[in-house]
Design an enzyme around this catalytic site. Sequence first.
Site, PDB file in Angstrom:
ATOM      1  N   ASP A 115       0.862  -1.186   0.000  1.00 39.41           N
ATOM      2  CA  ASP A 115       0.000   0.000   0.000  1.00 39.41           C
ATOM      3  C   ASP A 115       0.894   1.230   0.000  1.00 39.41           C
ATOM      4  O   ASP A 115       2.101   1.138   0.254  1.00 39.41           O
ATOM      5  CB  ASP A 115      -0.918   0.006   1.229  1.00 39.41           C
ATOM      6  CG  ASP A 115      -1.832   1.230   1.274  1.00 39.41           C
ATOM      7  OD1 ASP A 115      -2.328   1.637   0.210  1.00 39.41           O
ATOM      8  OD2 ASP A 115      -2.040   1.785   2.364  1.00 39.41           O
ATOM      9  N   TYR A 145      -0.597   8.172  -2.720  1.00 39.45           N
ATOM     10  CA  TYR A 145      -0.575   7.923  -4.158  1.00 39.45           C
ATOM     11  C   TYR A 145      -1.668   8.729  -4.870  1.00 39.45           C
ATOM     12  O   TYR A 145      -1.577   8.999  -6.053  1.00 39.45           O
ATOM     13  CB  TYR A 145      -0.808   6.441  -4.452  1.00 39.45           C
ATOM     14  CG  TYR A 145       0.375   5.522  -4.214  1.00 39.45           C
ATOM     15  CD1 TYR A 145       1.560   5.968  -3.637  1.00 39.45           C
ATOM     16  CD2 TYR A 145       0.298   4.186  -4.578  1.00 39.45           C
ATOM     17  CE1 TYR A 145       2.619   5.111  -3.418  1.00 39.45           C
ATOM     18  CE2 TYR A 145       1.359   3.316  -4.377  1.00 39.45           C
ATOM     19  CZ  TYR A 145       2.516   3.776  -3.793  1.00 39.45           C
ATOM     20  OH  TYR A 145       3.573   2.914  -3.592  1.00 39.45           O
ATOM     21  N   CYS A 150      -4.424  -1.006  -2.059  1.00 39.76           N
ATOM     22  CA  CYS A 150      -4.519   0.433  -2.261  1.00 39.76           C
ATOM     23  C   CYS A 150      -5.494   0.664  -3.404  1.00 39.76           C
ATOM     24  O   CYS A 150      -5.276   0.160  -4.510  1.00 39.76           O
ATOM     25  CB  CYS A 150      -3.136   0.987  -2.610  1.00 39.76           C
ATOM     26  SG  CYS A 150      -3.118   2.729  -3.117  1.00 39.76           S
ATOM     27  N   THR A 165      -6.105   3.412  -5.072  1.00 47.18           N
ATOM     28  CA  THR A 165      -5.512   4.214  -6.135  1.00 47.18           C
ATOM     29  C   THR A 165      -4.602   3.378  -7.013  1.00 47.18           C
ATOM     30  O   THR A 165      -4.630   3.474  -8.250  1.00 47.18           O
ATOM     31  CB  THR A 165      -4.729   5.401  -5.544  1.00 47.18           C
ATOM     32  OG1 THR A 165      -5.608   6.184  -4.736  1.00 47.18           O
ATOM     33  CG2 THR A 165      -4.148   6.272  -6.632  1.00 47.18           C
ATOM     34  N   CYS A 193     -10.629   4.142   0.220  1.00 52.32           N
ATOM     35  CA  CYS A 193      -9.184   4.184   0.466  1.00 52.32           C
ATOM     36  C   CYS A 193      -8.910   3.271   1.653  1.00 52.32           C
ATOM     37  O   CYS A 193      -9.633   3.323   2.656  1.00 52.32           O
ATOM     38  CB  CYS A 193      -8.741   5.617   0.782  1.00 52.32           C
ATOM     39  SG  CYS A 193      -7.021   5.764   1.331  1.00 52.32           S
ATOM     40  N   HIS A 197      -6.772   3.384   3.872  1.00 53.74           N
ATOM     41  CA  HIS A 197      -6.457   4.102   5.115  1.00 53.74           C
ATOM     42  C   HIS A 197      -7.724   4.410   5.921  1.00 53.74           C
ATOM     43  O   HIS A 197      -7.677   4.504   7.151  1.00 53.74           O
ATOM     44  CB  HIS A 197      -5.755   5.434   4.818  1.00 53.74           C
ATOM     45  CG  HIS A 197      -4.303   5.329   4.477  1.00 53.74           C
ATOM     46  ND1 HIS A 197      -3.859   4.800   3.279  1.00 53.74           N
ATOM     47  CD2 HIS A 197      -3.195   5.703   5.165  1.00 53.74           C
ATOM     48  CE1 HIS A 197      -2.535   4.861   3.254  1.00 53.74           C
ATOM     49  NE2 HIS A 197      -2.110   5.397   4.385  1.00 53.74           N
TER      50      HIS A 197
END
Length: 258
Positions: free
Chosen positions: A11, A43, A74, A76, A183, A185
């Site tokens: 990630d 990213y 991830c 993205t 995302c 996160h």
Amino acid sequence: MNNNKPIGIFDSGIGGTSIWKEIHQLLPNEKTIYLADSKNAPYGQKSKEEIIALSKKNTELLLKLDCKLIVVACNTATTNAISELRENYNVPFIGIEPAIKPAATNSKTQTIGILATQGTLSSALFYKTTQKFQDTTIIEQVGNGLVQLIENGGIHSAEMEALLRSYLTPMIAANIDYLVLGCSHYPYLIPQIKAILPENIQIIDSGEAVAKQTRNLLNESIGCTSATCSEPVFYTNTDPKVLQEILGNKYTVFKKDF
């Protein structure tokens, strides 16, 4: 193929550990290696070419570490680079995308919210996915600043609460009944998000679905290891402190240049 080879996960930082946790919970006997590319986070504000180059760099390191399967933890990187990775490397890849389908399918108000990075929301893959649900109003919100705060240990900061309120308030006003976290996160922000959202709005992330897909792929094509539980390995290319705290100091985090 050696079934006891590790699963590789990468990630743009510490967020993908939310995916790792789901995989480790579902497949506790699998060896795992996690790369946190925090030096290059986020990213989501980089060009497609930069995202592809970083994803290739991470992939090549995991292949050097003898991984049998790679999870792109991830959104993205998945939406911008996974097709390129599959074309260039002879290893199975599992990606992560915003869970639009379950949200759109189950929405009663036919209005859902997506909180994601600019890199995910502007990708061709995200656009292609949203076109399948034209009967649903999709409120897109770029989560500018959220990843940086998480990477810097600011999950519980006043700045984080202010940002979340500014992003979520318009979605609440638009009558969403599902919020999709786009995302890896963002699952670490669920307690703060729940404190802002009305109880009728459900939160969806993709972690459990990715873990199940990993299990299915292992069962079908590679085979799960029967070895006893192996200690996972975590690498970061910045200060290990925040990643160590996210993991609850249970595991050792190694600093590595990559």
